[in-house]
Design an enzyme around this catalytic site. Structure first.
Site, PDB file in Angstrom:
ATOM      1  N   SER A  80      70.761  58.333 102.284  1.00  0.00           N
ATOM      2  CA  SER A  80      72.113  58.867 102.137  1.00  0.00           C
ATOM      3  C   SER A  80      72.113  59.743 100.903  1.00  0.00           C
ATOM      4  O   SER A  80      71.261  59.607 100.017  1.00  0.00           O
ATOM      5  CB  SER A  80      73.124  57.734 101.963  1.00  0.00           C
ATOM      6  OG  SER A  80      74.397  58.236 101.595  1.00  0.00           O
TER       7      SER A  80
ATOM      8  N   TYR B 190      77.175  50.040  98.294  1.00  0.00           N
ATOM      9  CA  TYR B 190      76.508  50.991  99.186  1.00  0.00           C
ATOM     10  C   TYR B 190      75.516  51.845  98.402  1.00  0.00           C
ATOM     11  O   TYR B 190      74.378  52.059  98.831  1.00  0.00           O
ATOM     12  CB  TYR B 190      77.556  51.874  99.862  1.00  0.00           C
ATOM     13  CG  TYR B 190      77.000  52.789 100.926  1.00  0.00           C
ATOM     14  CD1 TYR B 190      76.733  52.317 102.207  1.00  0.00           C
ATOM     15  CD2 TYR B 190      76.748  54.133 100.653  1.00  0.00           C
ATOM     16  CE1 TYR B 190      76.235  53.159 103.193  1.00  0.00           C
ATOM     17  CE2 TYR B 190      76.245  54.982 101.632  1.00  0.00           C
ATOM     18  CZ  TYR B 190      75.990  54.488 102.896  1.00  0.00           C
ATOM     19  OH  TYR B 190      75.482  55.320 103.867  1.00  0.00           O
TER      20      TYR B 190
END
Length: 259
Positions: free
Chosen positions: A151, A164
């Site tokens: 990501s 996250y």
């Protein structure tokens, strides 16, 4: 010999697009996830696309492979080992299963949310990579490719997303470790860092999301099929070629200079 790919989190979103693209390239694709209905929808979409491409019977069109679903919780080590143990071989693993948590400042993050994110995004990716790696070592011919969904958050955080962010930073270490350990065995590892591919998870970008300066801003997104095309291209490379990292994102999104 038909090549075999496994896409975790393949019931929707990016995982579904990746699975369909791999099937279109001729792979036999296993999609895993926790919801059987979603997996069946992915398999049906592949069969429909194959038929539209001029297939005949059996779900394979001109060069199309097939997509099959298997219910799997990637945080369950026994279930993961059982699933991969039932495969004859695996040429490509796409570690795509992942989750987030409610937006919260560090002081307000619940322990159960932290553990759920880390268990899914990091431990789940490790367990699947470990099982795939073991099979890749033993199969004939041996070797294969592991593609981890990283990501933009593997590099820079968003506000109120520490769990996250931490899990995706850890994926970078996992990818490098797999690449090193696999070097002598024809096993390569790649991390694709994706920024704002247009899926249900990024729909909130259209309404505006919190920025580091406290403002709310709409962010651009891009077609997830582009990510799927990159996955296929990397998967098709010979294992003598490594792609350690790849970043693909919506032009203009706050990444360079974020914060």
């Amino acid at each position: 010999m038909t090549q075999v790919a496994v896409v975790t989190g393949g019931g929707s979103g990016l995982g579904r697009e990746m699975a369909l693209a791999l099937a279109a390239a001729g792979y036999r694709v296993w999609v895993t996830g926790r919801t059987r209905e979603k997996l069946e929808e992915t398999a049906a979409a592949a069969a429909s696309s194959a038929a539209a491409a001029g297939s005949g019977e059996g779900g394979g069109g001109a060069g199309w492979g097939v997509v099959e679903g298997a219910v799997l919780d990637v945080t369950d080590g026994g279930a993961v080992r059982g699933f991969f143990g039932g495969l004859d071989r695996i040429d490509v693993l796409v570690n795509n299963a992942g989750t987030g948590s409610p937006a919260a400042g560090v002081q307000d993050v619940r322990e159960e949310d932290w553990r759920r994110v880390v268990d899914t995004n990091l431990t789940g990716s490790f367990l699947c990579a470990q099982a795939a790696f073991d099979l890749m070592l033993r199969q004939d011919p041996k070797g294969g490719r592991i593609i981890n969904n990283g990501s933009i958050s593997a590099h820079v955080p968003r506000p109120q997303g520490i769990a996250y962010t931490a899990s995706k930073h850890a994926i970078s270490g996992l990818t490098k470790g797999l690449e090193l350990e696999g070097r002598a065995h024809g096993i390569t590892a790649c991390q694709i860092d994706i920024g704002n591919a247009a899926t249900a998870m990024t729909r909130r970008m259209e309404q505006g999301v919190l920025q580091p300066d406290g403002s709310i801003a709409v962010e651009p997104t891009f077609d997830p099929k582009i990510v799927a095309d990159f996955v296929v291209r990397i998967a098709q490379l010979p294992t003598t070629v490594a792609v350690p990292t790849l970043t693909v994102m919506a032009a203009g999104m706050p990444y360079v200079g974020r914060g």
